[in-house]
Design a protein around this motif. Sequence first.
Motif, PDB file in Angstrom:
ATOM      1  N   LEU A  91     -10.240  13.547  -1.392  1.00 24.06           N
ATOM      2  CA  LEU A  91     -11.132  14.657  -1.294  1.00 24.06           C
ATOM      3  C   LEU A  91     -12.290  14.254  -0.317  1.00 24.06           C
ATOM      4  CD1 LEU A  91     -10.944  17.003  -4.369  1.00 24.06           C
ATOM      5  CD2 LEU A  91     -10.060  17.545  -2.294  1.00 24.06           C
ATOM      6  N   LEU A  92     -12.766  13.087  -0.740  1.00 27.51           N
ATOM      7  CA  LEU A  92     -13.862  12.400   0.148  1.00 27.51           C
ATOM      8  C   LEU A  92     -13.575  12.061   1.640  1.00 27.51           C
ATOM      9  CD1 LEU A  92     -15.376  10.306  -2.729  1.00 27.51           C
ATOM     10  CD2 LEU A  92     -16.549  12.142  -1.605  1.00 27.51           C
ATOM     11  N   VAL A  93     -12.487  11.425   1.665  1.00 27.15           N
ATOM     12  CA  VAL A  93     -11.702  11.367   3.090  1.00 27.15           C
ATOM     13  C   VAL A  93     -11.439  12.566   3.649  1.00 27.15           C
ATOM     14  CG1 VAL A  93      -9.782  10.442   4.362  1.00 27.15           C
ATOM     15  CG2 VAL A  93     -10.536   9.189   2.378  1.00 27.15           C
ATOM     16  N   ILE A  94     -11.074  13.655   3.291  1.00 26.85           N
ATOM     17  CA  ILE A  94     -11.040  15.097   3.985  1.00 26.85           C
ATOM     18  C   ILE A  94     -12.376  15.512   4.227  1.00 26.85           C
ATOM     19  CG2 ILE A  94     -10.268  17.400   3.728  1.00 26.85           C
ATOM     20  CD1 ILE A  94      -8.303  16.495   1.697  1.00 26.85           C
ATOM     21  N   ALA A  95     -13.357  15.257   3.255  1.00 32.94           N
ATOM     22  CA  ALA A  95     -14.639  15.813   3.914  1.00 32.94           C
ATOM     23  C   ALA A  95     -15.188  14.872   4.797  1.00 32.94           C
ATOM     24  CB  ALA A  95     -15.718  15.646   2.504  1.00 32.94           C
ATOM     25  N   GLY A  96     -14.864  13.607   4.941  1.00 34.29           N
ATOM     26  CA  GLY A  96     -15.313  13.084   5.917  1.00 34.29           C
ATOM     27  C   GLY A  96     -14.862  13.408   7.380  1.00 34.29           C
ATOM     28  N   VAL A  97     -13.382  13.457   7.396  1.00 30.42           N
ATOM     29  CA  VAL A  97     -12.831  13.905   8.650  1.00 30.42           C
ATOM     30  C   VAL A  97     -13.065  15.315   9.020  1.00 30.42           C
ATOM     31  CG1 VAL A  97     -10.657  14.849   9.458  1.00 30.42           C
ATOM     32  CG2 VAL A  97     -10.711  12.711   8.069  1.00 30.42           C
ATOM     33  N   MET A  98     -13.601  16.291   8.061  1.00 34.14           N
ATOM     34  CA  MET A  98     -14.143  17.619   8.641  1.00 34.14           C
ATOM     35  C   MET A  98     -15.618  17.310   8.966  1.00 34.14           C
ATOM     36  SD  MET A  98     -13.015  19.712   5.331  1.00 34.14           S
ATOM     37  CE  MET A  98     -13.734  21.194   5.666  1.00 34.14           C
ATOM     38  N   GLY A  99     -16.537  16.562   8.356  1.00 38.67           N
ATOM     39  CA  GLY A  99     -17.482  16.286   8.795  1.00 38.67           C
ATOM     40  C   GLY A  99     -17.708  15.747  10.228  1.00 38.67           C
ATOM     41  N   LEU A 100     -16.480  14.786  10.675  1.00 40.58           N
ATOM     42  CA  LEU A 100     -16.681  14.274  12.006  1.00 40.58           C
ATOM     43  C   LEU A 100     -16.062  15.391  13.098  1.00 40.58           C
ATOM     44  CD1 LEU A 100     -14.620  10.954  11.335  1.00 40.58           C
ATOM     45  CD2 LEU A 100     -17.019  11.092  12.083  1.00 40.58           C
ATOM     46  N   LYS A 101     -15.261  16.221  12.697  1.00 39.00           N
ATOM     47  CA  LYS A 101     -15.089  17.504  13.541  1.00 39.00           C
ATOM     48  C   LYS A 101     -15.977  18.438  13.754  1.00 39.00           C
ATOM     49  CE  LYS A 101     -12.658  20.523  15.508  1.00 39.00           C
ATOM     50  NZ  LYS A 101     -13.410  21.280  16.625  1.00 39.00           N
ATOM     51  N   ILE A 102     -16.803  18.686  12.601  1.00 41.25           N
ATOM     52  CA  ILE A 102     -17.866  19.623  12.802  1.00 41.25           C
ATOM     53  C   ILE A 102     -19.096  19.243  13.581  1.00 41.25           C
ATOM     54  CG2 ILE A 102     -19.891  20.736  11.428  1.00 41.25           C
ATOM     55  CD1 ILE A 102     -17.635  20.970   9.032  1.00 41.25           C
ATOM     56  N   TYR A 103     -19.405  17.788  13.174  1.00 44.96           N
ATOM     57  CA  TYR A 103     -20.448  17.342  14.097  1.00 44.96           C
ATOM     58  C   TYR A 103     -20.002  16.633  15.506  1.00 44.96           C
ATOM     59  CZ  TYR A 103     -23.037  18.512   9.760  1.00 44.96           C
ATOM     60  OH  TYR A 103     -23.352  19.320   8.872  1.00 44.96           O
ATOM     61  N   HIS A 104     -18.892  16.802  15.838  1.00 39.69           N
ATOM     62  CA  HIS A 104     -18.475  16.279  17.131  1.00 39.69           C
ATOM     63  C   HIS A 104     -19.178  16.680  18.294  1.00 39.69           C
ATOM     64  CE1 HIS A 104     -15.839  15.332  20.536  1.00 39.69           C
ATOM     65  NE2 HIS A 104     -15.865  16.597  20.719  1.00 39.69           N
TER      66      HIS A 104
END
Length: 104
Positions: A91-104
């Motif tokens: 879940l932490l990896v997923i949160a990190g991936v989502m954060g990278l997409k959001i803050y791209h």
Amino acid sequence: MAWIVLVISGLLETAWAIALDRSAGFSRLVPTLVFAVTAALSMVGLAYALREIPVGTGYAVWVGIGAVGTALVGMVALNESTSLPRIICLLLVIAGVMGLKIYH
């Protein structure tokens, strides 16, 4: 379009990782061929996506999708551990991936 290709490439990374495991050190033909095809397609897709997405973001998302996907297949289909700490880490990896997409 680049993000869609990146997600598909990440899923293909999951496919090649599982095929690599199933190839038994490249001693089994079908999993070895699946590995070769999916690895090549995954890399081509990543290269295409990186034309529009910064390399740090694109690579991290690609690896994250592949890592989470591979771990989930391992847990669901290959009888690997489904302990709470492993699930939290995914879940932490997923949160990190989502954060990278959001803050791209």
